[in-house]
Design an enzyme around this catalytic site. Structure first.
Site, short mmCIF file in Angstrom:
data_model
loop_
_atom_site.label_atom_id
_atom_site.label_comp_id
_atom_site.label_asym_id
_atom_site.label_seq_id
_atom_site.Cartn_x
_atom_site.Cartn_y
_atom_site.Cartn_z
N ARG A 133 2.29 -6.33 8.97
CA ARG A 133 1.52 -5.14 9.32
C ARG A 133 2.05 -4.49 10.59
O ARG A 133 2.03 -3.26 10.71
CB ARG A 133 0.03 -5.49 9.44
N PHE A 155 -15.52 3.59 7.18
CA PHE A 155 -14.13 3.85 6.82
C PHE A 155 -13.91 3.91 5.30
O PHE A 155 -12.78 4.12 4.85
CB PHE A 155 -13.21 2.78 7.43
N ARG A 205 -2.17 -14.38 4.84
CA ARG A 205 -2.94 -13.68 5.89
C ARG A 205 -2.23 -13.84 7.24
O ARG A 205 -2.21 -12.93 8.06
CB ARG A 205 -4.37 -14.23 5.99
N GLU A 264 -9.16 -10.72 -7.83
CA GLU A 264 -8.26 -9.58 -7.57
C GLU A 264 -7.03 -9.63 -8.47
O GLU A 264 -6.53 -8.59 -8.90
CB GLU A 264 -7.86 -9.56 -6.10
N LYS A 277 0.83 -1.22 0.00
CA LYS A 277 0.00 0.00 0.00
C LYS A 277 0.86 1.27 0.00
O LYS A 277 2.06 1.21 0.28
CB LYS A 277 -0.94 -0.03 1.22
N TYR A 283 -12.48 -2.10 -3.90
CA TYR A 283 -12.97 -2.26 -2.52
C TYR A 283 -14.50 -2.19 -2.44
O TYR A 283 -15.04 -1.90 -1.37
CB TYR A 283 -12.34 -1.19 -1.62
N HIS A 336 -2.30 -5.21 1.54
CA HIS A 336 -3.55 -5.92 1.32
C HIS A 336 -3.20 -7.38 1.03
O HIS A 336 -2.20 -7.65 0.37
CB HIS A 336 -4.30 -5.33 0.12
N THR A 379 -5.87 -6.87 10.76
CA THR A 379 -6.06 -5.62 10.02
C THR A 379 -5.41 -4.41 10.68
O THR A 379 -4.76 -3.61 10.01
CB THR A 379 -7.58 -5.35 9.84
N ASN A 410 -2.06 0.20 6.97
CA ASN A 410 -1.56 -1.08 7.47
C ASN A 410 -0.65 -1.82 6.48
O ASN A 410 -0.54 -3.05 6.51
CB ASN A 410 -2.74 -1.96 7.91
P1 IDP Z 1 -8.21 -6.68 5.64
O1 IDP Z 1 -7.35 -5.75 4.78
O2 IDP Z 1 -7.47 -7.16 6.86
O3 IDP Z 1 -8.82 -7.81 4.83
P2 IDP Z 1 -10.82 -5.41 5.57
O4 IDP Z 1 -11.84 -5.52 6.65
O5 IDP Z 1 -11.04 -6.17 4.30
O6 IDP Z 1 -9.40 -5.78 6.21
O7 IDP Z 1 -10.66 -3.86 5.24
C1 IDP Z 1 -10.02 -3.41 4.08
C2 IDP Z 1 -9.11 -2.25 4.44
O8 IDP Z 1 -9.91 -1.16 4.91
C3 IDP Z 1 -8.13 -2.52 5.58
O9 IDP Z 1 -6.95 -3.18 5.17
C4 IDP Z 1 -7.85 -1.12 6.09
O10 IDP Z 1 -6.90 -0.43 5.26
C5 IDP Z 1 -9.22 -0.46 5.94
N1 IDP Z 1 -10.01 -0.59 7.18
C6 IDP Z 1 -10.67 -1.68 7.63
N2 IDP Z 1 -11.30 -1.44 8.80
C7 IDP Z 1 -11.06 -0.14 9.08
C8 IDP Z 1 -11.45 0.71 10.16
O11 IDP Z 1 -12.15 0.33 11.09
N3 IDP Z 1 -10.99 2.01 10.11
C9 IDP Z 1 -10.20 2.47 9.10
N4 IDP Z 1 -9.82 1.70 8.07
C10 IDP Z 1 -10.24 0.41 8.04
MG MG Z 2 -10.18 -7.72 3.25
#
Ligand code: IDP
Ligand code: MG
Length: 136
Positions: free
Chosen positions: A103, A58, A86, A127, A10, A50, A116, A92, A113
């Site tokens: 991360r 968010f 993962r 993807e 990212k 997304y 992805h 996350t 973070n």
């Molecule tokens: P993941 O990347 O661990 O699969 P997802 O729930 O798919 O997590 O969320 C996608 C992306 O959205 C996350 O990697 C992060 O950058 C952002 N994100 C997810 N939850 C939050 C939040 O609660 N606040 C701000 N950003 C978030």
């Molecule tokens: Mg995800």
């Protein structure tokens, strides 16, 4: 069984010069880099990528962040690629991710973070096609 997954380095990790360190982590875990490039999401592309999160509180921040600078998508292959990637990236929220995870080391917050990673083999193929087409 060999399986594929999509990693995206990212904008936060690209800007802190962590591309090489992150790729070394995944190669050391036995992942083969099948396809890779550097690109930048338009807001429209980030919104499409997304789409599953549309409506989340968010979402707008995520689109701003993901289109804020270059990213490095990479199609990775190994046995159990999705679950192993993962595992090594951590949860996350970078602040809550376990010591030693990507991360934790290269990200800072729940949004910024560092990486992805696909969440299922089916999502992974979609993807990978998003960035590299169906010819891989
Ligand atoms: P993941 O990347 O661990 O699969 P997802 O729930 O798919 O997590 O969320 C996608 C992306 O959205 C996350 O990697 C992060 O950058 C952002 N994100 C997810 N939850 C939050 C939040 O609660 N606040 C701000 N950003 C978030
Ligand atoms: Mg995800």
């Amino acid at each position: 069984m060999p399986e594929r997954t999509l990693l995206i380095i990212k904008p936060d990790a690209v800007s802190r010069n962590a591309i090489g360190d992150i790729l070394k982590r995944v190669e050391d875990k036995g992942f083969k880099i099948q396809q890779m490039r550097m690109t930048r999401f338009t807001r429209e592309e980030a919104t499409r990528f997304y789409a599953v999160h549309e409506g989340q509180p968010f979402f707008d921040g995520l689109i701003d962040f993901m289109s804020s600078g270059p990213v490095v998508p990479a199609a990775l292959e190994r046995d159990d690629a999705v679950s192993i990637l993962r595992e090594i990236i951590g949860v996350t929220d970078s602040a809550k991710a376990a010591e030693g995870t990507i991360r934790r080391e290269f990200g800072t917050t729940v949004q910024r973070n560092a990486v992805h990673a696909s969440d299922s083999p089916e999502t992974a193929e979609d993807e990978i096609a998003f960035f590299f087409g169906d010819s891989t």
